[in-house]
Scaffold this active site. Structure first.
Site, PDB file in Angstrom:
ATOM      1  CB  CYS A  35       3.373   6.148   8.663  1.00 33.68           C
ATOM      2  SG  CYS A  35       2.782   4.449   8.580  1.00 33.68           S
ATOM      3  CB  CYS A 105       4.170   0.264   3.040  1.00 33.99           C
ATOM      4  SG  CYS A 105       4.884   1.916   3.176  1.00 33.99           S
TER       5      CYS A 105
HETATM    6 FE1  FES Z   1       2.795   3.994   6.518  1.00 36.25          FE
HETATM    7 FE2  FES Z   1       3.176   3.292   4.061  1.00 36.25          FE
HETATM    8  S1  FES Z   1       3.772   5.147   4.983  1.00 36.25           S
HETATM    9  S2  FES Z   1       2.331   2.109   5.643  1.00 36.25           S
END
Ligand code: FES
Length: 138
Positions: A35, A105
């Protein structure tokens, strides 16, 4: 049912311990390659190994910010040995849950704290077990 718990929303909209500690005793930075989110944790540790202050900067999603905020609240005032025992599961539980796709996360928070503790050990010349991060006393 709402996607996020009340606790997640509280810590996202009003995150605790945001910022940077000048002259920190340990700094940990981790990122999630998928991400692209980044989390940085700063520790101020006294001579007894107690975390007197902890701050974070997170460039990431709401769950990452809420996880960082909760994780810093959970370790502030605690001994280093308790900080290394903090799991992402404990962070998720304290937040009253996270959606399954957002569990990673909370992993960032656990990892960032562990990196900061490793940095603290390295700076102080403290020996530690690389697996458990437990301090090795001579
Ligand atoms: Fe990357 Fe939450 S989507 S840390």
């Amino acid at each position: 049912m709402a996607l996020y718990s009340k606790k997640v929303m509280e810590h996202f909209t009003n995150p605790q311990n945001v910022g940077k500690i000048e002259n920190a005793d340990g700094v940990g930075e981790v990122g999630n390659a998928k991400c692209g989110d980044i989390m940085k944790i700063y520790l101020k540790v006294n001579d007894d190994g107690i975390i007197e202050d902890v701050k974070f900067n997170t460039f990431g999603c709401a769950s990452a910010i809420a996880s960082s905020s909760m994780a810093t609240c959970l370790i502030k005032g605690k001994h280093i040995s308790e900080a290394i025992a903090l799991s992402n599961k404990a962070v998720v539980e304290a937040l009253d849950g996270l959606p399954a796709v957002k569990i990673h996360c909370s992993v960032l928070a656990e990892e960032a704290i562990k990196e900061a503790v490793k940095d603290y050990y390295d700076r102080k010349g403290i020996k530690y077990d690389p697996e458990t991060l437990a301090e090795i006393k001579d």
